[in-house]
Design a protein around this motif. Sequence first.
Motif, short mmCIF file in Angstrom:
data_model
loop_
_atom_site.label_atom_id
_atom_site.label_comp_id
_atom_site.label_asym_id
_atom_site.label_seq_id
_atom_site.Cartn_x
_atom_site.Cartn_y
_atom_site.Cartn_z
N GLU A 75 130.48 16.71 109.10
CA GLU A 75 129.13 17.29 108.92
C GLU A 75 128.33 17.29 107.66
O GLU A 75 127.22 16.87 107.82
N ALA B 260 125.04 15.31 106.34
CA ALA B 260 123.71 15.91 105.60
C ALA B 260 123.52 15.14 104.16
O ALA B 260 122.34 15.08 103.90
N ALA C 7 124.96 22.97 106.67
CA ALA C 7 124.17 21.99 106.14
C ALA C 7 123.38 21.96 105.24
O ALA C 7 123.17 21.31 104.07
N ASP C 8 122.36 23.34 105.24
CA ASP C 8 121.54 23.52 104.14
C ASP C 8 122.19 23.72 102.82
O ASP C 8 121.97 23.30 101.86
N ARG D 16 123.36 20.63 101.06
CA ARG D 16 122.34 19.84 100.31
C ARG D 16 121.95 20.81 99.10
O ARG D 16 121.64 20.12 97.78
#
Length: 314
Positions: free
Chosen positions: A37, A41, A110-111, A114
């Motif tokens: 996952e 990303a 995922a946010d 990043r």
Amino acid sequence: MNTQQLALVFPGQGSQKVGMLAELGAAFPSIKATFAEASAALGYDMWDLVQNGEQAQLNLTETTQPVLLTASVAVWRLWCEQGGLQPSLMSGHSLGEFSALVCAGSIDFADAVRLVRARGQFMQTAVPVGEGAMAAVLGLDDAQIIDICQQASAAGVVEAVNFNSPGQVVIAGKVAGVEKAIELLKAAGAKRALSLPVSAPFHTSLMRPAGEKLAEALAAMSLQSPIIPVVHNVHGKTENDPSAIKALLVEQIYSAVKWVSCVEAMAAAGITTTIEAGPGKVLSGLNKRIEKSLSCLNIESPETLAAALEAVAQ
């Protein structure tokens, strides 16, 4: 044991190593699934980097931060999957605070991956490589170290930035300021004052430009109230309001990590056991020194997972 007595804690930079979580990854598919996952990303194979890459690459702060966050989230998901007791509190050291907020349901995974890569880039570019330094100081009390840093700051910015355990404080700043502080700290009777192999003076006022960039990145993100309260590094308290959590994450980048306050707050809330989710056992060692009554476990292998599951089931 009941939920009220358990806290999960998440490590910060310095705990990364090539091959970390290899045995867990071989035994439990969810570990590699979490890394997949994160890889999606960021656009590169993070599991391959962690297992087969170079340590120097892992140590670059823009790599270290997403790698450690992913490792911690993978261990937390595995803990839940295995029916592990839900903790009543969470906390994390520096970067680990972001891991805690993901696991507490406040930031999307995922946010966050990043975001912490960007945080690493912001921190690295705030002070050019070679201009900043950090050092660990053992054997003096906090007030002495703060006072000596103020004296040494005539040579260049130097501040106490990590209050890790009684008698263990990290200082950081401009190279000349840190070198002067080391000299004065040794003269004052420090058992050790040694430079650390890091690439930027983290958690100093020199990181304010990184804080401004992080604030912009966070402004574009949606945060939720955490399902499990998270004890924050800046003040050793929990926070429920998403906008206040964003402000604390920004402040944390240029403020001292008050880990002693975080652990004391957890103990005062009735925590008797901490489980460190992720590679290494740095926090387990610190926690035990801060609060000797704590039972401090960690999860980074099938054996340590089994031991932690058994310990809290009793």
